[in-house]
Write an enzyme that holds these catalytic residues in place. Structure first.
Site, short mmCIF file in Angstrom:
data_model
loop_
_atom_site.label_atom_id
_atom_site.label_comp_id
_atom_site.label_asym_id
_atom_site.label_seq_id
_atom_site.Cartn_x
_atom_site.Cartn_y
_atom_site.Cartn_z
N SER A 1 -29.84 8.15 -18.82
CA SER A 1 -30.83 8.01 -18.00
C SER A 1 -30.95 9.27 -16.88
O SER A 1 -30.89 10.44 -17.31
CB SER A 1 -30.75 6.88 -17.29
OG SER A 1 -32.17 6.53 -16.52
N ASP B 1 -46.59 20.88 -16.05
CA ASP B 1 -45.91 20.04 -17.16
C ASP B 1 -45.21 19.06 -16.56
O ASP B 1 -44.26 18.50 -17.24
CB ASP B 1 -45.50 20.93 -18.11
CG ASP B 1 -46.39 21.74 -19.06
OD1 ASP B 1 -47.61 21.23 -19.03
OD2 ASP B 1 -46.09 22.85 -19.54
N ASP C 1 -37.06 0.73 -24.94
CA ASP C 1 -36.94 1.21 -23.74
C ASP C 1 -38.21 1.23 -22.91
O ASP C 1 -39.09 1.94 -22.92
CB ASP C 1 -36.25 2.78 -23.71
CG ASP C 1 -35.71 3.32 -22.30
OD1 ASP C 1 -36.26 2.82 -21.31
OD2 ASP C 1 -34.99 4.24 -22.46
N HIS D 1 -33.47 0.42 -22.49
CA HIS D 1 -32.96 1.36 -21.53
C HIS D 1 -31.21 1.59 -21.60
O HIS D 1 -30.65 2.29 -21.63
CB HIS D 1 -33.42 1.24 -20.18
CG HIS D 1 -33.27 2.61 -19.53
ND1 HIS D 1 -33.66 3.94 -19.93
CD2 HIS D 1 -32.75 2.98 -18.28
CE1 HIS D 1 -33.26 4.87 -19.09
NE2 HIS D 1 -32.64 4.16 -18.14
#
Length: 255
Positions: free
Chosen positions: A103, A185, A208, A236
């Site tokens: 993460s 972006d 996830d 996750h």
């Protein structure tokens, strides 16, 4: 083998870490948002091969037992964590080491691998992203209010931090990470991915709820020679839920 823990001063803060194993291959585990070695990597500290690896799990500044200082989220917080992580391992006298980042820790690991190529042996990331989209911001806002979290996820963090620090830090994190959506972006570290030269293994849980698969595919596409493993049932926290499979895949890659 028992797990020892300690604190060491790095970049003006006292960083807490846990360490186990006596293998020649040093591995640093990098936790996610609000995470610590204790809350995020129990099965890895317990079960990774202690003969092959020396496993270190750290608490980034403001997380776990690396308080004080309180956690904050300036625009460069991932770079700051990357420097802290690398400098911690140097302070512990590891000349070269591999990174396992989950993460936020995965984002930190990507930056560290790109910026300190001579120090990083191999890289594993899961649940990581190199940019923040408007869809991501929507997902993050969905976890802003910790009172809506499941009891299972919430409880260890409330025990670690107390409700107030936990709730306020989560909100601050949502604001901090959402800020990247204003960049061109939604960039966090996209431009650094081609600089990653070490062998890289990206794992993604197809269920996830926090990080859409496109993020894993983007990272895979932009790190030359990287490998991508999709876990159909993984969420996750796939390294906790499917710890045995995860540990086996990762150890095979690190050998």
């Amino acid at each position: 083998t028992s797990v020892s823990s300690g604190k060491i001063q790095v970049n003006g803060v006292h960083l807490h870490y846990q360490q186990t194993g006596e293998g020649s291959h040093a591995v640093l585990l990098l936790p996610g948002m609000l995470g610590s070695g204790q809350t995020d990597f129990g099965p890895q500290l317990k079960s990774m091969n202690k003969q092959l690896f020396t496993v270190v799990a750290w608490d980034p500044r403001g997380y776990g037992k690396s308080i004080p200082p309180s956690r904050d989220f300036p625009p460069d917080f991932f770079e700051r964590d990357a420097k802290d992580a690398v400098d911690l391992m140097q302070a512990l006298k590891f000349k070269k080491f591999s990174l396992l980042g989950w993460s936020d820790g995965g984002i930190t690991a990507l930056i560290a691998a790109a910026k300190y190529p001579n120090l990083i042996h191999k890289l594993v990331v899961w649940g990581a992203n190199a940019s923040v989209t408007q869809e991501d911001v929507r997902i993050y806002n969905g976890i802003r209010d910790v009172s809506k979290w499941s009891e299972k996820v919430k409880k260890p963090l409330e025990e670690l931090y107390g409700h107030k620090y936990f709730a306020e830090t989560c909100e601050a994190w949502v604001d901090g990470i959402s800020h990247f959506a204003h960049n061109s972006d939604g960039n966090i570290c996209q431009e650094l991915l081609p600089d990653i030269k070490c062998p890289t293994f990206i794992i993604h849980g197809e269920k996830d709820p926090l990080v859409p698969r496109a993020h894993a595919e983007y990272i895979h596409k932009h790190i030359r020679g990287s490998r991508l493993l999709l876990m159909p049932e993984g969420k996750h926290n796939l390294h906790l839920r499917f710890a045995e499979d995860f540990n086996r895949e990762v150890e095979n890659f690190l050998r």
